[in-house]
Design a protein around this motif. Structure first.
Motif, PDB file in Angstrom:
ATOM      1  N   THR A  32      -5.871  -4.224   7.101  1.00  0.00           N
ATOM      2  CA  THR A  32      -5.456  -5.453   6.426  1.00  0.00           C
ATOM      3  C   THR A  32      -6.534  -6.521   6.492  1.00  0.00           C
ATOM      4  OG1 THR A  32      -3.138  -5.009   7.008  1.00  0.00           O
ATOM      5  CG2 THR A  32      -3.698  -7.271   6.374  1.00  0.00           C
ATOM      6  N   ASP A  59      -6.229  -1.461   3.030  1.00  0.00           N
ATOM      7  CA  ASP A  59      -4.989  -1.081   2.356  1.00  0.00           C
ATOM      8  C   ASP A  59      -4.248  -2.287   1.803  1.00  0.00           C
ATOM      9  OD1 ASP A  59      -5.071   1.764   3.158  1.00  0.00           O
ATOM     10  OD2 ASP A  59      -4.711   0.973   5.182  1.00  0.00           O
ATOM     11  N   LEU A  60      -4.365  -3.412   2.502  1.00  0.00           N
ATOM     12  CA  LEU A  60      -3.552  -4.584   2.205  1.00  0.00           C
ATOM     13  C   LEU A  60      -4.385  -5.851   2.326  1.00  0.00           C
ATOM     14  CD1 LEU A  60      -0.663  -5.828   1.781  1.00  0.00           C
ATOM     15  CD2 LEU A  60      -0.433  -5.813   4.277  1.00  0.00           C
ATOM     16  N   LYS A  78      -9.840  -6.187  -4.268  1.00  0.00           N
ATOM     17  CA  LYS A  78      -8.823  -5.344  -4.887  1.00  0.00           C
ATOM     18  C   LYS A  78      -9.472  -4.264  -5.755  1.00  0.00           C
ATOM     19  CE  LYS A  78      -4.570  -5.665  -7.601  1.00  0.00           C
ATOM     20  NZ  LYS A  78      -3.606  -6.589  -8.262  1.00  0.00           N
ATOM     21  N   ASN A  82      -8.759  -0.910  -4.188  1.00  0.00           N
ATOM     22  CA  ASN A  82      -7.442  -0.684  -4.789  1.00  0.00           C
ATOM     23  C   ASN A  82      -6.337  -1.086  -3.808  1.00  0.00           C
ATOM     24  OD1 ASN A  82      -5.681   0.104  -6.867  1.00  0.00           O
ATOM     25  ND2 ASN A  82      -5.448   2.153  -5.991  1.00  0.00           N
ATOM     26  N   ALA A  83      -6.551  -2.208  -3.145  1.00  0.00           N
ATOM     27  CA  ALA A  83      -5.627  -2.672  -2.117  1.00  0.00           C
ATOM     28  C   ALA A  83      -4.475  -3.464  -2.729  1.00  0.00           C
ATOM     29  CB  ALA A  83      -6.374  -3.556  -1.114  1.00  0.00           C
ATOM     30  N   LYS A  84      -3.345  -3.406  -2.066  1.00  0.00           N
ATOM     31  CA  LYS A  84      -2.190  -4.211  -2.459  1.00  0.00           C
ATOM     32  C   LYS A  84      -2.403  -5.647  -2.002  1.00  0.00           C
ATOM     33  CE  LYS A  84       2.858  -4.436  -1.911  1.00  0.00           C
ATOM     34  NZ  LYS A  84       4.051  -3.779  -1.293  1.00  0.00           N
ATOM     35  N   VAL A  85      -2.041  -6.614  -2.834  1.00  0.00           N
ATOM     36  CA  VAL A  85      -2.214  -8.032  -2.524  1.00  0.00           C
ATOM     37  C   VAL A  85      -0.844  -8.691  -2.408  1.00  0.00           C
ATOM     38  CG1 VAL A  85      -3.233 -10.219  -3.242  1.00  0.00           C
ATOM     39  CG2 VAL A  85      -4.406  -8.063  -3.766  1.00  0.00           C
ATOM     40  N   MET A  86      -0.628  -9.395  -1.295  1.00  0.00           N
ATOM     41  CA  MET A  86       0.644 -10.083  -1.072  1.00  0.00           C
ATOM     42  C   MET A  86       0.398 -11.551  -0.746  1.00  0.00           C
ATOM     43  SD  MET A  86       2.894  -7.320   1.119  1.00  0.00           S
ATOM     44  CE  MET A  86       4.416  -8.242   0.770  1.00  0.00           C
ATOM     45  N   ASN A  93      -3.775 -11.688  -9.518  1.00  0.00           N
ATOM     46  CA  ASN A  93      -4.012 -10.481  -8.712  1.00  0.00           C
ATOM     47  C   ASN A  93      -3.014 -10.278  -7.581  1.00  0.00           C
ATOM     48  OD1 ASN A  93      -6.510  -9.463 -10.011  1.00  0.00           O
ATOM     49  ND2 ASN A  93      -7.413 -11.364  -9.222  1.00  0.00           N
ATOM     50  N   ASP A  95       0.250  -8.817  -6.122  1.00  0.00           N
ATOM     51  CA  ASP A  95       1.130  -7.711  -6.504  1.00  0.00           C
ATOM     52  C   ASP A  95       2.564  -7.895  -6.028  1.00  0.00           C
ATOM     53  OD1 ASP A  95      -0.989  -6.043  -7.653  1.00  0.00           O
ATOM     54  OD2 ASP A  95      -1.692  -5.843  -5.588  1.00  0.00           O
ATOM     55  N   ALA A  96       2.748  -8.543  -4.889  1.00  0.00           N
ATOM     56  CA  ALA A  96       4.088  -8.681  -4.323  1.00  0.00           C
ATOM     57  C   ALA A  96       4.151  -9.954  -3.490  1.00  0.00           C
ATOM     58  CB  ALA A  96       4.431  -7.463  -3.460  1.00  0.00           C
TER      59      ALA A  96
END
Length: 207
Positions: A32, A59-60, A78, A82-86, A93, A95-96
């Motif tokens: 992270t 990953d994050l 990202k 290809n990491a998830k963005v919170m 950009n 994602d959640a």
């Protein structure tokens, strides 16, 4: 848990970025990045860190808030990983969304999301109860005087951290506080309390 402090581009105003890995870099760990900063300059450093065999280096990506000096580098990271963005609030950009009280896994530890809308309406802190470690973004546990303007929720947050006996604080711009944090928080409680006109009754929070 391992915490890497990543250096920013010295030619640009940016925040402090952190890479969190599990102690043993197992497949279950969630590598992270907290606040990638103003650009993608931290990628070169991440590439030189052992992040686990067969694992994605990142990953994050999580944001303490959406200001550009913290979130400007999201797109580059990202794209690279290809990491998830919170984040707490929607943004480019992202994602959640997370909310106050959510539990997120960084590395091999669980972190609680604490919404603390002092620096900005979408500001959060990330607190690990297991290691008593907190990432505060642009909020701070160190209040140096009673001259500022504060809300009651900020005093409540400081009291919560005193009760938790938090040991280490990583800030968005300040150097990490790894020694004497209890005394720092105690002093801050006094300053914020006086700023709120509540100068009595702080002895119960002494650590």
């Amino acid at each position: 848990m391992k915490v890497f402090q990543l250096k920013q581009n010295p030619e640009k105003y940016s925040c402090r970025s952190y890479l969190i890995l599990g102690t043993w870099s197992t497949l279950d760990d969630v590598n992270t990045v907290i606040d990638p900063g103003i650009d993608g300059s931290i990628i070169d450093q991440i590439e030189k860190i052992y992040t686990g065999v067969g694992k994605n280096p990142v990953d994050l990506i999580v944001l303490t808030h959406n200001h550009f000096d913290h979130a400007g580098g999201v797109a580059d990271l990202k794209k690279r990983y290809n990491a998830k963005v919170m984040a707490f609030s929607p943004g480019e950009n992202v994602d959640a969304l997370f909310k106050d009280g959510d539990q997120l896994r960084f590395g091999d530890r669980q972190f609680e999301v604490i919404h603390l809308p002092a620096h900005s309406n979408d500001s959060v802190c990330f607190y690990c109860h297991h290691d008593r470690v907190i990432f505060t973004g642009d909020n701070t546990l160190r209040v140096r005087n009673s001259e500022g303007s504060y809300k009651q929720f900020y005093l409540d947050f400081l009291r919560q951290m005193a009760d938790c006996r938090v040991r280490t604080a990583y800030g968005g711009h300040d150097l990490p506080v790894e020694e004497g944090l209890g005394e720092v928080i105690e002093e801050s409680i006094g300053h914020v309390g006086r700023a709120l006109g509540l100068a009595q009754g702080f002895d119960q929070y002494r650590l």
